[in-house]
Design a protein around this motif. Structure first.
Motif, PDB file in Angstrom:
ATOM      1  N   GLN A 110       0.803  -1.215   0.000  1.00  0.00           N
ATOM      2  CA  GLN A 110       0.000   0.000   0.000  1.00  0.00           C
ATOM      3  C   GLN A 110       0.841   1.274   0.000  1.00  0.00           C
ATOM      4  N   ASN A 111       2.049   1.208  -0.508  1.00  0.00           N
ATOM      5  CA  ASN A 111       2.913   2.384  -0.572  1.00  0.00           C
ATOM      6  C   ASN A 111       3.391   2.591  -2.001  1.00  0.00           C
ATOM      7  N   ARG A 112       3.873   3.802  -2.250  1.00  0.00           N
ATOM      8  CA  ARG A 112       4.521   4.092  -3.524  1.00  0.00           C
ATOM      9  C   ARG A 112       5.679   5.046  -3.270  1.00  0.00           C
ATOM     10  N   GLY A 113       6.712   4.871  -4.058  1.00  0.00           N
ATOM     11  CA  GLY A 113       7.907   5.663  -3.844  1.00  0.00           C
ATOM     12  C   GLY A 113       7.920   6.989  -4.571  1.00  0.00           C
ATOM     13  N   PHE A 114       7.261   7.064  -5.744  1.00  0.00           N
ATOM     14  CA  PHE A 114       7.384   8.250  -6.583  1.00  0.00           C
ATOM     15  C   PHE A 114       6.022   8.701  -7.085  1.00  0.00           C
ATOM     16  N   ASP A 115       5.870  10.022  -7.212  1.00  0.00           N
ATOM     17  CA  ASP A 115       4.651  10.583  -7.781  1.00  0.00           C
ATOM     18  C   ASP A 115       4.672  10.426  -9.302  1.00  0.00           C
ATOM     19  N   ASP A 116       3.580  10.877  -9.946  1.00  0.00           N
ATOM     20  CA  ASP A 116       3.502  10.812 -11.404  1.00  0.00           C
ATOM     21  C   ASP A 116       4.710  11.518 -12.018  1.00  0.00           C
ATOM     22  N   HIS A 117       5.330  10.880 -12.996  1.00  0.00           N
ATOM     23  CA  HIS A 117       6.502  11.438 -13.656  1.00  0.00           C
ATOM     24  C   HIS A 117       6.706  10.706 -14.982  1.00  0.00           C
ATOM     25  N   TYR A 118       7.654  11.201 -15.771  1.00  0.00           N
ATOM     26  CA  TYR A 118       8.064  10.438 -16.951  1.00  0.00           C
ATOM     27  C   TYR A 118       9.571  10.223 -16.904  1.00  0.00           C
ATOM     28  N   ASP A 119      10.010   9.212 -17.617  1.00  0.00           N
ATOM     29  CA  ASP A 119      11.437   8.924 -17.733  1.00  0.00           C
ATOM     30  C   ASP A 119      11.948   9.428 -19.078  1.00  0.00           C
ATOM     31  N   VAL A 120      13.250   9.667 -19.141  1.00  0.00           N
ATOM     32  CA  VAL A 120      13.862  10.126 -20.393  1.00  0.00           C
ATOM     33  C   VAL A 120      14.501   8.962 -21.145  1.00  0.00           C
ATOM     34  N   HIS A 121      14.098   7.748 -20.778  1.00  0.00           N
ATOM     35  CA  HIS A 121      14.502   6.543 -21.500  1.00  0.00           C
ATOM     36  C   HIS A 121      13.304   5.608 -21.550  1.00  0.00           C
ATOM     37  N   ASP A 122      13.269   4.709 -22.519  1.00  0.00           N
ATOM     38  CA  ASP A 122      12.222   3.693 -22.569  1.00  0.00           C
ATOM     39  C   ASP A 122      12.425   2.717 -21.414  1.00  0.00           C
ATOM     40  N   ASP A 166       9.040  12.276 -26.667  1.00  0.00           N
ATOM     41  CA  ASP A 166      10.447  11.915 -26.876  1.00  0.00           C
ATOM     42  C   ASP A 166      11.427  12.850 -26.163  1.00  0.00           C
ATOM     43  N   PRO A 167      11.285  13.028 -24.850  1.00  0.00           N
ATOM     44  CA  PRO A 167      12.243  13.889 -24.139  1.00  0.00           C
ATOM     45  C   PRO A 167      13.644  13.295 -24.194  1.00  0.00           C
ATOM     46  N   MET A 168      14.638  14.177 -24.282  1.00  0.00           N
ATOM     47  CA  MET A 168      16.025  13.727 -24.269  1.00  0.00           C
ATOM     48  C   MET A 168      16.537  13.727 -22.829  1.00  0.00           C
ATOM     49  N   ILE A 191       7.979  -6.337  -5.794  1.00  0.00           N
ATOM     50  CA  ILE A 191       9.333  -6.246  -6.357  1.00  0.00           C
ATOM     51  C   ILE A 191       9.195  -6.244  -7.872  1.00  0.00           C
ATOM     52  N   HIS A 192       9.744  -5.237  -8.497  1.00  0.00           N
ATOM     53  CA  HIS A 192       9.785  -5.268  -9.961  1.00  0.00           C
ATOM     54  C   HIS A 192      11.141  -4.778 -10.456  1.00  0.00           C
ATOM     55  N   LEU A 193      11.519  -5.271 -11.620  1.00  0.00           N
ATOM     56  CA  LEU A 193      12.698  -4.801 -12.326  1.00  0.00           C
ATOM     57  C   LEU A 193      12.277  -3.789 -13.382  1.00  0.00           C
ATOM     58  N   THR A 194      13.015  -2.716 -13.467  1.00  0.00           N
ATOM     59  CA  THR A 194      12.843  -1.774 -14.566  1.00  0.00           C
ATOM     60  C   THR A 194      14.098  -1.827 -15.429  1.00  0.00           C
ATOM     61  N   LEU A 195      13.920  -2.248 -16.669  1.00  0.00           N
ATOM     62  CA  LEU A 195      15.012  -2.261 -17.631  1.00  0.00           C
ATOM     63  C   LEU A 195      14.944  -0.964 -18.427  1.00  0.00           C
ATOM     64  N   GLY A 196      15.876  -0.081 -18.166  1.00  0.00           N
ATOM     65  CA  GLY A 196      15.893   1.221 -18.827  1.00  0.00           C
ATOM     66  C   GLY A 196      16.686   1.165 -20.121  1.00  0.00           C
ATOM     67  N   VAL A 197      16.023   1.495 -21.222  1.00  0.00           N
ATOM     68  CA  VAL A 197      16.661   1.470 -22.541  1.00  0.00           C
ATOM     69  C   VAL A 197      17.054   2.903 -22.899  1.00  0.00           C
ATOM     70  N   HIS A 198      18.337   3.170 -22.854  1.00  0.00           N
ATOM     71  CA  HIS A 198      18.840   4.527 -23.120  1.00  0.00           C
ATOM     72  C   HIS A 198      19.028   4.684 -24.630  1.00  0.00           C
ATOM     73  N   VAL A 227       4.678  -7.878 -17.980  1.00  0.00           N
ATOM     74  CA  VAL A 227       5.671  -6.917 -18.473  1.00  0.00           C
ATOM     75  C   VAL A 227       4.938  -5.707 -19.041  1.00  0.00           C
ATOM     76  N   LEU A 228       5.394  -4.532 -18.675  1.00  0.00           N
ATOM     77  CA  LEU A 228       4.850  -3.283 -19.190  1.00  0.00           C
ATOM     78  C   LEU A 228       5.958  -2.542 -19.922  1.00  0.00           C
ATOM     79  N   TYR A 229       5.700  -2.183 -21.175  1.00  0.00           N
ATOM     80  CA  TYR A 229       6.655  -1.378 -21.941  1.00  0.00           C
ATOM     81  C   TYR A 229       6.140   0.052 -22.016  1.00  0.00           C
ATOM     82  N   LEU A 230       7.006   1.010 -21.665  1.00  0.00           N
ATOM     83  CA  LEU A 230       6.662   2.429 -21.741  1.00  0.00           C
ATOM     84  C   LEU A 230       7.742   3.164 -22.532  1.00  0.00           C
ATOM     85  N   PRO A 231       7.380   3.818 -23.644  1.00  0.00           N
ATOM     86  CA  PRO A 231       8.357   4.680 -24.314  1.00  0.00           C
ATOM     87  C   PRO A 231       8.688   5.882 -23.431  1.00  0.00           C
ATOM     88  N   ARG A 232       9.826   6.485 -23.666  1.00  0.00           N
ATOM     89  CA  ARG A 232      10.191   7.667 -22.882  1.00  0.00           C
ATOM     90  C   ARG A 232       9.117   8.743 -23.045  1.00  0.00           C
TER      91      ARG A 232
END
Length: 398
Positions: free
Chosen positions: A150-162, A183-185, A235-242, A216-221
């Motif tokens: 019942q917890n979360r670490g981060f508020d709504d945001h986007y990543d600059v990598h997929d 497509d943020p850099m 527990i989840h893994l996030t694979l960041g594609v730079h 598995v969830l895929y999110l573009p940057r």
């Protein structure tokens, strides 16, 4: 075990992207989703071979990890490092090792633990990300997020990598919104558009789902997201594609053109004395620059930049020395993993440096690049020893 599982030989041939991360074909993913829109693949694979709760405990409590291999976050804020690190004890002048007692207290109080750069600290994840990066043609790094119920670490945001999100244990609700900035850099973080992100997050989501183990969830940057653990530890893994971008290629093209202009006497010429307007000079240099761009070849520099974005596979110095010392014609060797080796004429470019070869050795060098194992005598003993000493070849069974 499903057909997409890691135990299926056909899955190995298909590659980890298609066999373990997607419920659709690689071609459909490339055409319809890659860098375009989010994709949820339910029950894509069993990820127990990659990571687990036991792995978390081992990394936190016995590996002597230091920052920045771990972050701690709660209610959208990252906690200061001093709140979960301490000295390493007698014999080690290290002040920022993880303090497992402090981490336990933060975790019990609802904080999320973020184990960063697992491709450097956990071998199963390292091997997986290496294979995925090879298939994608883009660098990949891995973080693990461990969130209390019942917890979360981060508020709504986007990543600059997929990202590919792999649910390992527990369940987590993900609320996804389309980008406010496409497509943020890497130098365009979500915090630069905080107000836009907050407004968008208040709207109807594009996806609202609970990930279960194997999903598995895929999110573009640029895609907005927030996630909250449900009734148990998640527990989840996030694979960041730079991802490499056209802008990055343009940078290399411009640098190659400017390097060529340094050798052009017209470009090096001094501007006129006392000139109040440079409009004519700008027109002239624009013509010169356009010509230089037309002739420039950015591919070698771009390849070097790509090689620099990742590390080569492991090399054990003691095993390597023993192989060199005991080298004979039956010793089997192979190309080191993740070396990004590329033969340019008679020069072999790799992540560990470059080597030049005489023409009579080039056929053997080309053979090595196919990744198969060879007896040292098949390559030539002198060449095999040179490549072992350079860290290009490793023992075949390593």
């Amino acid at each position: 075990m499903t057909q997409s599982d890691h135990g299926d030989p056909g899955a190995e041939r298909a590659g980890v992207l298609e066999s373990r991360l997607l419920h659709i074909s690689r071609d459909e993913f490339a055409k319809e989703y890659w860098a375009q829109r989010a994709l949820l693949s339910e029950r894509a694979s069993d990820f127990s071979d990659l990571f687990s709760a036991d792995a978390v405990d081992e990394l936190v409590s016995t590996r002597g990890l230091r920052t920045p291999f771990l972050r701690v976050a709660k209610d959208g804020q990252t906690l200061p490092e001093r709140s979960f690190t301490s000295g390493a004890g007698v014999g080690a002048s290290i002040t920022d090792q993880l303090d497992d007692t402090a981490l336990w207290r933060h975790f019990a109080d609802g904080a999320t633990l973020v184990l960063q750069a697992l491709q450097r600290t956990w071998e199963p994840v390292a091997s997986f990300t290496e294979r995925l990066a090879t298939e994608l043609g883009h660098p990949v790094q891995a973080n693990a997020y461990i969130t209390p119920p019942q917890n979360r670490g981060f508020d709504d945001h986007y990543d600059v990598h997929d990202v590919f999100v792999l649910q390992i244990a527990g369940t987590k609700r993900w609320v996804i919104h389309e980008p406010v900035y496409a497509d943020p850099m890497r130098d365009q973080p979500w915090s630069d558009r905080r107000a836009d992100v907050e407004r968008a997050a208040a709207q109807e989501p594009a996806i609202d789902t609970v990930l279960e183990p194997g999903d598995v969830l895929y999110l573009p940057r640029g895609w907005l997201h927030a996630a909250q653990a449900q009734g148990e530890v998640s527990i989840h893994l996030t694979l960041g594609v730079h991802v490499w971008t056209r802008f990055a290629l343009a940078e290399q093209l411009a640098q190659a053109a400017l390097a060529a202009l340094r050798e052009d006497p017209q470009a090096r010429a001094t501007l006129p004395l006392g000139a109040e307007s440079v409009s004519e000079e700008i027109a002239a240099i624009r013509t010169l620059l356009a010509g230089a761009i037309e002739q420039a070849d950015p591919e070698p520099d771009f390849a070097r930049a790509q090689r620099a974005q990742a590390r080569p596979g492991p090399l054990g110095p003691l095993r390597q020395l023993a192989t060199v010392t005991d080298l004979d014609d039956r010793t089997r060797v192979r190309l080191r993993d993740a070396l990004a080796a590329r033969l340019e004429g008679s020069r072999l470019q790799t992540r560990v440096g470059w080597l030049d070869f005489p023409d009579d050795q080039l056929p053997a060098v080309r053979r090595v690049l196919d990744g198969a194992s060879y007896a040292a005598s098949d390559l030539g003993m002198d060449l095999a020893e040179r490549l072992l000493r350079a860290g290009v070849l490793v023992p075949a069974d390593s």
